[in-house]
Design an enzyme around this catalytic site. Structure first.
Site, PDB file in Angstrom:
ATOM      1  N   ASP A  30       0.963  -1.348   0.095  1.00 20.89           N
ATOM      2  CA  ASP A  30       0.044   0.096   0.045  1.00 20.89           C
ATOM      3  C   ASP A  30       0.803   1.250   0.071  1.00 20.89           C
ATOM      4  O   ASP A  30       1.827   1.314   0.609  1.00 20.89           O
ATOM      5  CB  ASP A  30      -0.964   0.062   1.192  1.00 20.89           C
ATOM      6  CG  ASP A  30      -2.116   0.720   1.125  1.00 20.89           C
ATOM      7  OD1 ASP A  30      -3.333   0.292   0.777  1.00 20.89           O
ATOM      8  OD2 ASP A  30      -2.052   2.047   1.002  1.00 20.89           O
ATOM      9  N   LYS A  35      -0.781   3.563   7.162  1.00 19.40           N
ATOM     10  CA  LYS A  35      -1.520   2.216   7.148  1.00 19.40           C
ATOM     11  C   LYS A  35      -0.434   1.138   7.465  1.00 19.40           C
ATOM     12  O   LYS A  35      -0.899   0.037   8.290  1.00 19.40           O
ATOM     13  CB  LYS A  35      -2.309   2.154   5.802  1.00 19.40           C
ATOM     14  CG  LYS A  35      -3.152   0.828   6.129  1.00 19.40           C
ATOM     15  CD  LYS A  35      -3.976   0.498   4.648  1.00 19.40           C
ATOM     16  CE  LYS A  35      -4.947   1.866   4.439  1.00 19.40           C
ATOM     17  NZ  LYS A  35      -5.654   1.282   3.076  1.00 19.40           N
ATOM     18  N   THR A  86     -12.271   1.548  -6.374  1.00 17.97           N
ATOM     19  CA  THR A  86     -12.860   1.814  -7.731  1.00 17.97           C
ATOM     20  C   THR A  86     -14.015   2.654  -7.359  1.00 17.97           C
ATOM     21  O   THR A  86     -15.160   2.239  -7.684  1.00 17.97           O
ATOM     22  CB  THR A  86     -13.047   0.749  -8.403  1.00 17.97           C
ATOM     23  OG1 THR A  86     -14.028  -0.159  -7.805  1.00 17.97           O
ATOM     24  CG2 THR A  86     -12.003   0.046  -8.996  1.00 17.97           C
ATOM     25  N   LEU A 153     -17.193 -10.684  -1.087  1.00 13.21           N
ATOM     26  CA  LEU A 153     -17.148 -10.553   0.198  1.00 13.21           C
ATOM     27  C   LEU A 153     -18.527  -9.772   0.935  1.00 13.21           C
ATOM     28  O   LEU A 153     -18.732  -8.780   0.559  1.00 13.21           O
ATOM     29  CB  LEU A 153     -15.830 -10.040   0.685  1.00 13.21           C
ATOM     30  CG  LEU A 153     -14.723 -10.601   0.169  1.00 13.21           C
ATOM     31  CD1 LEU A 153     -13.609 -10.087   0.775  1.00 13.21           C
ATOM     32  CD2 LEU A 153     -14.617 -12.317   0.872  1.00 13.21           C
ATOM     33  N   GLU A 155     -19.388  -7.793   4.072  1.00 11.27           N
ATOM     34  CA  GLU A 155     -19.053  -6.924   5.342  1.00 11.27           C
ATOM     35  C   GLU A 155     -19.599  -7.490   6.546  1.00 11.27           C
ATOM     36  O   GLU A 155     -20.832  -7.624   6.587  1.00 11.27           O
ATOM     37  CB  GLU A 155     -19.044  -5.368   5.356  1.00 11.27           C
ATOM     38  CG  GLU A 155     -18.287  -4.793   3.773  1.00 11.27           C
ATOM     39  CD  GLU A 155     -18.401  -3.326   4.146  1.00 11.27           C
ATOM     40  OE1 GLU A 155     -18.163  -2.747   5.337  1.00 11.27           O
ATOM     41  OE2 GLU A 155     -18.414  -2.553   3.157  1.00 11.27           O
ATOM     42  N   GLY A 260     -27.545  -0.068   1.465  1.00  9.15           N
ATOM     43  CA  GLY A 260     -26.303   1.007   1.377  1.00  9.15           C
ATOM     44  C   GLY A 260     -25.091   0.406   1.148  1.00  9.15           C
ATOM     45  O   GLY A 260     -24.850  -0.734   0.797  1.00  9.15           O
ATOM     46  N   CYS A 263     -20.823  -1.489  -1.925  1.00  5.26           N
ATOM     47  CA  CYS A 263     -21.105  -2.130  -3.187  1.00  5.26           C
ATOM     48  C   CYS A 263     -22.537  -1.880  -4.088  1.00  5.26           C
ATOM     49  O   CYS A 263     -22.321  -1.537  -5.053  1.00  5.26           O
ATOM     50  CB  CYS A 263     -21.225  -3.807  -2.846  1.00  5.26           C
ATOM     51  SG  CYS A 263     -19.233  -4.327  -2.329  1.00  5.26           S
ATOM     52  N   LYS A 324     -24.889  -1.718   7.956  1.00  4.39           N
ATOM     53  CA  LYS A 324     -25.409  -3.010   8.270  1.00  4.39           C
ATOM     54  C   LYS A 324     -24.328  -3.370   9.650  1.00  4.39           C
ATOM     55  O   LYS A 324     -23.446  -2.644   9.946  1.00  4.39           O
ATOM     56  CB  LYS A 324     -24.966  -3.825   7.295  1.00  4.39           C
ATOM     57  CG  LYS A 324     -23.550  -4.195   6.750  1.00  4.39           C
ATOM     58  CD  LYS A 324     -23.226  -5.315   5.918  1.00  4.39           C
ATOM     59  CE  LYS A 324     -23.623  -6.677   6.484  1.00  4.39           C
ATOM     60  NZ  LYS A 324     -23.234  -7.698   5.431  1.00  4.39           N
TER      61      LYS A 324
END
Length: 469
Positions: A30, A35, A86, A153, A155, A260, A263, A324
């Protein structure tokens, strides 16, 4: 296998840690020095259940490491996964591929020997073709193949989704690349997981199509909830009666305030942009996006109606801010338009979330963020359940009743038992269910909360953009 993960965000970090768990040698790269330093020190920059243990275990076993040095990480890799962001472009909603193309250029310069370059980021159809052209232009002598391997995936359950997937999609026409990818996923050969090998463009489209379908399913049950309210039916029973049909299924069939997250909103919009570029109408997806956006805004009207038709001057306690449970992700969270709409209508907002308040503070103004549920609800005229965190499922209604000013509860996730709520004096408004008769039992030392007077927030709470009570 030696794997390099370009990007150590949500997808890159989870994917890298899980590959290491399977025994691969993984290096996560990264550009964010802070980070990488945190990761090297064992600190996880995102909240995902179990990820901290998985990272620590595999770092200790020397199967997982972190660096900002891309060239050295890529040079000896068998496969390089591009897992950068993205985000949707602000001007048109299409996917911004700047980070993907930049990573492709850097990878092209660094590869040595045959390397499989894998797009793990969610990208529009044709992105792999562009990545292939970029690498060939930067390194005409390079031996490589570009493969699409979209992630699926969720979350909050990402590790389980990765280690025990229902399917893995590999997009390539290159037999050598397919063999490398199948070696990476070899551990799944003795599991029920299915590996789907298809064309690269098909693989790219599969991710968008899957998310658009699930978004449509959520929107469908939400609209059925509205109809249930109008005709006096119960959407939870309806969902069971419809979802038990094996052709339809129960997952993603819970009515709520709208979808929401990182994705569904982004991917449905990007899919529409791709369809427009090719002159193909996707009316169902268009309606899904429009209906979901409208639903988020309409939830404020449900709260106002539960409060007696006006929220002006009242205090609303919002339980749950993330889109969520089991994540700290606030992207496109339904709580944001709800809170902003209630504020425009004159309400004072108090809020609590087990993990999301740090991010929420940068997105919401004039909200009192509270350290626990009951202080959040103290003096409230309306309590709104937005996110179905496990801790909210086990509220002490007796204690909650003593905290609130008026016992009005709006349950936008249908997690509360109406009998229990009413037994403690609460009027309960749910989604797609009959409304309970408002209780007239108020706290004896408080006036009726629908307009007579407004209590202070609570014991010294300060309202500001960064307020914590």
């Amino acid at each position: 296998m030696k794997i390099t993960m370009i990007g150590s965000g949500y997808v890159g970090l989870v994917t890298g840690a899980c590959f290491a768990e399977w025994g691969h040698q993984v290096t996560c790269v990264d550009k964010d020095v802070h980070k990488i330093t945190r990761l090297q020190q064992g600190e996880i920059p995102i909240y995902e259940p179990g990820l901290d243990v998985l990272v620590a275990t595999n770092a200790e076993r020397r199967r997982l490491k972190f660096t900002t040095d891309l060239p050295s990480a890529v040079a000896d890799a068998d496969a390089v996964f591009i897992a950068v962001g993205t985000p949707a472009r602000h001007n048109d909603g299409d996917a911004d591929l700047t980070f993907v193309y930049s990573a492709a250029k850097e990878v092209a310069v660094a590869i040595r020997g045959y390397t499989v370059i894998v797009t793990k980021s969610t990208v529009p159809v044709g992105t792999g073709d562009t990545v292939e052209r970029i690498v060939a232009r930067e390194r005409p002598d390079a031996e490589f193949a570009v493969v699409s391997n979209p992630e699926f995936l969720r979350e909050g359950s990402a590790i389980d989704d990765f280690l025990k997937p229902d399917r893995v999609v590999l997009g390539t026409d290159d037999d050598r690349a397919a063999s490398v990818m199948q070696l990476i996923y070899q551990v799944l050969e003795e599991t029920p997981s299915r590996i789907v090998v298809t064309k690269r463009r098909t693989a790219e489209l599969i991710k968008y199509a899957a998310n658009a379908f699930l978004a449509t399913k959520i929107t469908f049950i939400n609209e059925m909830a509205d109809l249930c309210e109008a005709v006096g039916a119960d959407v939870q029973d309806l969902a069971v009666g419809v979802g038990l049909d094996h052709r339809i299924g129960m997952p993603f069939f819970n009515a709520g305030p709208g979808y929401g997250g990182s994705c569904f909103p982004k991917d449905t919009t990007a899919l529409l942009r791709t369809a427009q570029d090719y002159g193909v109408p996707l009316r169902l997806v268009e309606e899904t996006v429009g209906a979901n956006n409208a639903r988020k805004r309409r939830m404020a009207l449900k709260v106002i109606e539960a409060a007696g038709g006006s929220i002006d001057g009242l205090t609303v306690a919002v339980l749950g801010l993330t889109f969520k449970p089991d994540t700290d992700d606030m992207r496109e969270a339904p709580s944001i338009p709800l809170i902003e709409a209630l504020q425009r209508s004159g309400a004072t907002i108090r809020a609590h979330d087990p993990q999301g308040m740090r991010h929420a503070m940068s997105l919401l103004s004039e909200v009192a963020f509270c350290g626990d549920v009951y202080s959040c609800c103290e003096g409230a005229d309306v309590v709104v359940l937005m996110t179905e965190w496990e801790t909210y499922r086990h509220l002490d209604f007796g204690r909650l009743r003593k905290a609130v000013r008026v016992p009005t509860l709006v349950d936008l996730r249908n997690i509360y038992n109406r009998d229990v709520a009413e037994r403690h004096g609460f009027s309960l408004t749910g989604i797609g269910r009959a409304h309970s008769t408002p209780s007239m039992t108020e706290n004896p030392d408080l006036e009726d909360g629908r307009g007579a007077r407004r209590l202070p927030l609570a014991r010294g709470a300060v309202v500001s953009k960064q307020a914590i009570c």
